[in-house]
Design a protein around this motif. Structure first.
Motif, PDB file in Angstrom:
ATOM      1  N   UNK A 221      44.318  37.872  63.098  1.00  0.00           N
ATOM      2  CA  UNK A 221      44.278  39.181  63.758  1.00  0.00           C
ATOM      3  C   UNK A 221      44.417  40.282  62.716  1.00  0.00           C
ATOM      4  N   UNK A 222      43.976  41.459  63.106  1.00  0.00           N
ATOM      5  CA  UNK A 222      44.206  42.684  62.346  1.00  0.00           C
ATOM      6  C   UNK A 222      45.292  43.458  63.075  1.00  0.00           C
ATOM      7  N   UNK A 223      46.375  43.760  62.369  1.00  0.00           N
ATOM      8  CA  UNK A 223      47.539  44.402  62.971  1.00  0.00           C
ATOM      9  C   UNK A 223      47.820  45.684  62.202  1.00  0.00           C
ATOM     10  N   UNK A 224      47.816  46.817  62.909  1.00  0.00           N
ATOM     11  CA  UNK A 224      48.057  48.099  62.264  1.00  0.00           C
ATOM     12  C   UNK A 224      49.272  48.775  62.900  1.00  0.00           C
ATOM     13  N   UNK A 225      50.011  49.469  62.074  1.00  0.00           N
ATOM     14  CA  UNK A 225      51.171  50.214  62.564  1.00  0.00           C
ATOM     15  C   UNK A 225      51.042  51.677  62.148  1.00  0.00           C
ATOM     16  N   UNK A 226      51.683  52.568  62.920  1.00  0.00           N
ATOM     17  CA  UNK A 226      51.644  53.994  62.590  1.00  0.00           C
ATOM     18  C   UNK A 226      52.846  54.691  63.219  1.00  0.00           C
ATOM     19  N   UNK A 227      53.155  55.826  62.658  1.00  0.00           N
ATOM     20  CA  UNK A 227      54.184  56.680  63.222  1.00  0.00           C
ATOM     21  C   UNK A 227      53.513  57.689  64.147  1.00  0.00           C
ATOM     22  N   UNK A 228      53.794  57.653  65.440  1.00  0.00           N
ATOM     23  CA  UNK A 228      53.047  58.476  66.403  1.00  0.00           C
ATOM     24  C   UNK A 228      53.044  59.968  66.086  1.00  0.00           C
TER      25      UNK A 228
ATOM     26  N   UNK B 280      54.046  53.003  66.743  1.00  0.00           N
ATOM     27  CA  UNK B 280      52.768  52.626  67.324  1.00  0.00           C
ATOM     28  C   UNK B 280      52.121  51.438  66.644  1.00  0.00           C
ATOM     29  N   UNK B 281      51.380  50.662  67.422  1.00  0.00           N
ATOM     30  CA  UNK B 281      50.645  49.526  66.857  1.00  0.00           C
ATOM     31  C   UNK B 281      49.225  49.478  67.413  1.00  0.00           C
ATOM     32  N   UNK B 282      48.300  49.004  66.604  1.00  0.00           N
ATOM     33  CA  UNK B 282      46.941  48.659  67.010  1.00  0.00           C
ATOM     34  C   UNK B 282      46.757  47.169  66.740  1.00  0.00           C
ATOM     35  N   UNK B 283      45.955  46.521  67.518  1.00  0.00           N
ATOM     36  CA  UNK B 283      45.803  45.069  67.374  1.00  0.00           C
ATOM     37  C   UNK B 283      44.394  44.640  67.740  1.00  0.00           C
ATOM     38  N   UNK B 284      43.765  43.907  66.819  1.00  0.00           N
ATOM     39  CA  UNK B 284      42.463  43.282  67.083  1.00  0.00           C
ATOM     40  C   UNK B 284      42.594  41.789  66.808  1.00  0.00           C
ATOM     41  N   UNK B 285      42.382  40.988  67.843  1.00  0.00           N
ATOM     42  CA  UNK B 285      42.486  39.534  67.699  1.00  0.00           C
ATOM     43  C   UNK B 285      41.186  38.982  67.131  1.00  0.00           C
TER      44      UNK B 285
END
Length: 926
Positions: free
Chosen positions: A818-825, A842-847
């Motif tokens: 997976x691609x896992x991204x994090x961020x400060x909102x 915050x997180x984004x996720x692509x399996x």
């Protein structure tokens, strides 16, 4: 910057180009890849296609779960595997691997998992056993290696010596030592350039193990820009450990017969709260104990209590409720101490180093890290340099530990720091030869019992035969690669000397027995397949064995009421405790030493001669001396594809029958090889069956006739002479294995799923991988469907430059999942769309596409478990924020299922999103 959605599980999609698969006329795989990691993955994938049933059998043996599909006959092994803690030891050893080795092993495992479903569909055994292929863990290859070799040091022999000493006296403990016919039979020899037709060294030999179908060794070639090696691999284990030719250097091994595993007699007691205590040097102390269940096909499950003391896991006996000291003498409690369990090192870091070796010096340096099993090694390179050494870990401890079961509570029997030095010697320049055949030689300081010296002496005799000597099939020096087959197949039985000497002096023989005596004394002592004299000798030997067993001097160890035939010892160890085979293997010694009066020995041989002569039955040796291969599946019937075979247990052709029990043999040459250092293409090899483990395939049994007749197949090295197969399109890109080399920011084991590691995205190295993922139709919500590779790389270079945004690859057992991204909102556009609270993250996720032929149940939920674990490992993070596309109903449903609370819809330039929140409190985290 676009947002991410959690997508549904999907089948694997694979790209071509990382490796190619070629096969020669024998179906032997030749793998060529762009890197060592891609090659490891190719090797695992090939093993899964060619040996799926074998691989899964080995995986279940490691776990102690074979009885679940093989039935009650497999319970003994499962109980031992669990009690010895094989799987847990493999995990420990994996955790201590160098990162680059772990990545290499992980790449192999990824290849196995990618091909296992397809491989299982080809193998009829799965349907017959009602077994579905499982999933390999990163540590599984280490477990396969450990379970394959855990009995190599023969620690159950200490149980036999213990009982012999108790019944016959301490002075007789080693009476049945196998330095006088034994079951080990591996051979190896090296000829320097002075002894060959080419002026370059030749190494040849044959590992003698149980003949298994499929075979324990797989012929293979592994080629990438770093190395190009042909050799014999162990299916389920990456690389080529024991027998290989890397072009510039070649190597081979035999079992050193070293003693490096100890048995301790423990005293255990149950505590009031149900725990377990053991008696140690400082008194009673609490030990590890838990219970596992062994499932049994067609039977009731069995509970197994796992107990481990400071010495090691308890493998024999149970915790008793009685007070210490009440144990019956035939109910011992014994623990096993073995190096990988103690040190957490199996020596796997050596395996990739062997592949990269260019010279004998490289190989020698690598072997300094070898652990299990302890081997004698022969090696040579194209400069003419040679190596003859022992490699492996033998602990420093008292000599008594090697002989018997020793008391656990006595500190005198504890292991010391370090390991015994591994001996080495020079190849004799006068003879230009070095020989290894499990004999008491180079490894003598490290062991107790060795194979008899007959094979080693015979090989030296054959290699030293001058031209015109009349030796059968040999022309004498100088030697070529093709000449080695005559040594492989020599059938001279030197151990027959003592029995035939007694026969010569046997008194008062009748006419038939006299004729038998005269015939056997004229026999050339070769166990040839067409020799009726060989069969007569075998019958005489068997009869002598049984008469010895009945002699009053040996009745204490052969009586029907032997305590060791009771429940005192697990059935798994009873072959080591069976008296008649022990007498058969030690026959030469028993007919020589003074345990029985000389007159009694003569009388026994005379009586046996009369009995055999009276049968008047004749048959060629090959008619009764047939192979009985081991197969995991009960009821499987091996095909009879070869004629009767020659040899016997201490011939160079060491086809090991069990004297006094059967003329059939289950041990023999598991492979034969000849490594030519002048021209690798003049090298030769053969295995008992074929390259394929799939019954009915063209290459399942196509080498059997070669093997049975003593011939060998050529090693093909010219790629133009190989056939490129369609398997070459079933590949995965190098980018799927390179990330495994990076340090992880988070690692978490998810039960039933595997180990998830988060590693930082490398925009340049991962561009191909990420571009392939984000431009798929299934990733349409990601918003990059029309992006080029360079645009994707630029986006992640931008993300990498931000201190508030981070991108990670999630690796499942070393494979990108997976691609896992994090961020400060509050530093992201989403922060303008809702009321950001302190502690929001915050997180984004692509399996990625799921591994295997179909979806993996719970794939995304398992990954989310690890991602949430990472986020909340920082106490400053109080609430997780996600923003999937409002149309992505599957993603929204999944969020709710794992505990997210849905928030409002928000409008962003690229989509309408639905906020969802997960708090620490919702998960019960403080």
């Amino acid at each position: 910057m676009t947002t991410a959605d959690v997508d549904s599980e999907r089948p694997d999609t694979r790209a071509a180009g990382d490796f190619e698969v070629f096969r020669d006329g024998w179906g032997i795989p030749h793998l060529k890849a762009v890197s060592a990691l891609a090659l490891a993955r190719a090797q695992g994938h090939n093993a899964a296609l060619d040996r799926a049933w074998q691989l899964e059998t080995e995986r279940h043996r490691v776990l102690g779960t074979t009885a679940a599909y093989l039935g009650a006959e497999a319970v003994d092994w499962d109980r031992f595997a669990r009690r010895a803690r094989l799987a847990d030891t493999a995990r420990r050893c994996y955790d201590r691997l160098a990162p680059e080795t772990a990545a290499w092993v992980g790449a192999y495992v990824a290849g196995v998992n990618a091909g296992l479903v397809e491989g299982a569909s080809r193998a009829p055994e799965f349907a017959a056993a009602g077994l579905a292929p499982g999933r390999w863990e990163p540590w599984t290859p280490l477990g396969v290696w450990l379970s394959t070799h855990i009995l190599f040091a023969g620690f159950p022999t200490k149980l036999w010596r213990e009982e012999v000493a108790r019944r016959l006296g301490d002075g007789r403990a080693t009476l049945f030592a196998t330095d006088g016919p034994g079951t080990s039979g591996s051979n190896g020899w090296l000829l320097t350039g002075a002894r060959t037709t080419t002026g370059a060294p030749v190494i040849a030999g044959d590992p003698h193990r149980f003949i298994e179908d499929p075979g324990v060794y797989q012929q293979i070639r592994l080629a990438c820009p770093e190395f190009d090696v042909v050799g014999l691999a162990v299916p389920g284990v990456p690389g080529i450990a024991h027998f290989g030719h890397a072009g510039g250097v070649a190597w081979a091994i035999t079992n050193a017969m070293a003693d490096y595993q100890d048995l301790y007699r423990e005293q255990l007691r149950r505590t009031a709260d149900g725990g377990v205590e053991a008696l140690g040097p400082d008194g009673w102390y609490a030990v590890h104990a838990h219970t596992e269940t062994v499932e049994v096909a067609g039977g009731e499950p069995e509970a197994v209590e796992i107990v481990e003391t400071d010495r090691g896991p308890v493998i024999i006996g149970d915790v008793r409720d009685e007070a210490p000291g009440d144990e019956a003498p035939d109910a011992p409690v014994i623990s096993l101490r073995y190096p990988p369990r103690v040190t957490g090192d199996l020596g796997f870091d050596v395996l990739p180093a062997l592949l990269r070796a260019r010279t004998v010096a490289d190989l020698d340096t690598a072997l300094d890290g070898w652990v299990e099993p302890v081997n004698v090694v022969l090696a040579a390179d194209t400069t003419g340099a040679t190596l003859h050494r022992v490699a492996g870990h033998v602990p420093v401890r008292p000599h008594e530990n090697r002989l018997r079961v020793v008391p656990a509570h006595d500190p005198a029997y504890a292991w010391r720091e370090g390991a015994e030095p591994t001996p080495r010697t020079e190849v004799d320049p006068a003879t230009g030869t070095a020989v290894m055949a499990n004999e008491r030689g180079l490894a003598a300081p490290l062991g107790i019992e060795f194979a008899p010296p007959h094979r080693a002496r015979r090989i030296r005799e054959l290699l030293g035969t001058p031209p015109g000597s009349g030796a059968r099939g040999l022309t004498g020096p100088p030697w070529s690669s093709a000449d080695m087959a005559a040594v492989h197949t020599d059938t001279r039985l030197a151990s027959s000397r003592q029995l035939l000497s007694l026969l010569a002096w046997a008194p008062d023989l009748g006419p038939d027995a006299e004729r038998l005596r005269d015939r056997l004394l004229l026999w050339d002592r070769h166990m040839d397949a067409d020799s009726a004299d060989a069969t007569l000798y075998s019958r005489l030997r068997a009869d002598v064995v049984h008469r010895l067993a009945a002699h009053p001097a040996l009745r204490p160890v052969t009586g029907d009421a032997d305590p060791w035939r009771s429940a005192a010892y697990p059935p798994l160890f009873r072959p080591w405790l069976a008296a008649v085979p022990r007498i058969g293997y030690a026959l030469e010694t028993l007919l020589t030493v003074g345990l029985l009066p000389y007159e009694d020995r003569l009388a026994i041989v005379a009586a046996s001669a009369e009995a055999v002569a009276a049968t008047q039955a004749e048959s060629p040796w090959g008619q009764v001396h047939r192979v009985s291969p081991w197969q995991a599946l009960p009821g499987a019937t091996p095909e009879e594809v070869w004629p009767g075979l020659a040899g016997d247990h201490d011939c160079v052709l060491s086809t090991s029958s069990v004297p006094g029990i059967t003329d059939l043999f289950a041990r023999g040459p598991a492979a034969r090889y000849v490594w030519d250092l002048a021209r690798r293409e003049d090298s030769l090899w053969v295995v008992p069956f074929g390259a394929s483990g799939v019954p009915g395939s063209a290459h399942h049994r196509d080498q059997s006739e070669l093997w049975a007749s003593g011939r060998l197949a050529p090693v093909t090295t010219d790629w133009n002479l190989l056939h490129r197969t369609e398997e070459s399109t079933i590949t995965m890109t190098t980018s799927t294995v390179v990330p495994a080399l990076r340090p992880a920011v988070h690692e978490q084991k998810v039960e039933g799923f595997g180990v998830v590691r988060l590693v930082p995205v490398d925009p340049a190295a991962d561009a191909d991988l990420l571009h392939g993922w984000v431009t798929e139709e299934r990733a349409r919500f990601w918003g990059m469907a029309d992006h080029t590779r360079e645009q994707v790389r630029e986006i992640y270079e931008f993300v990498d430059s931000l201190p508030t945004h981070h991108a990670y690859l999630a690796l499942r057992d070393g494979v990108p999942a997976a691609l896992f991204q994090t961020y400060e909102p509050d530093a992201d556009p989403v922060g303008e769309c809702y009321d950001v609270q302190p502690g929001d993250f915050g997180i984004h996720l692509l399996i990625a596409p799921a591994e295997g032929e179909g979806a993996v149940k719970g794939y995304t939920d398992a990954l989310l478990t690890a991602f949430i674990g990472y986020v909340f490992s920082d106490p400053a993070h109080l609430r997780v924020v996600v923003e999937p596309d409002a149309r992505n109903e599957k993603a929204l449903a999944r969020m709710v299922r794992v505990g997210f609370e849905l928030g409002p819809e928000i409008r962003k330039p690229e989509k309408t999103a639905r906020l969802a929140f997960l708090t620490r409190a919702a998960l019960g985290l403080v």
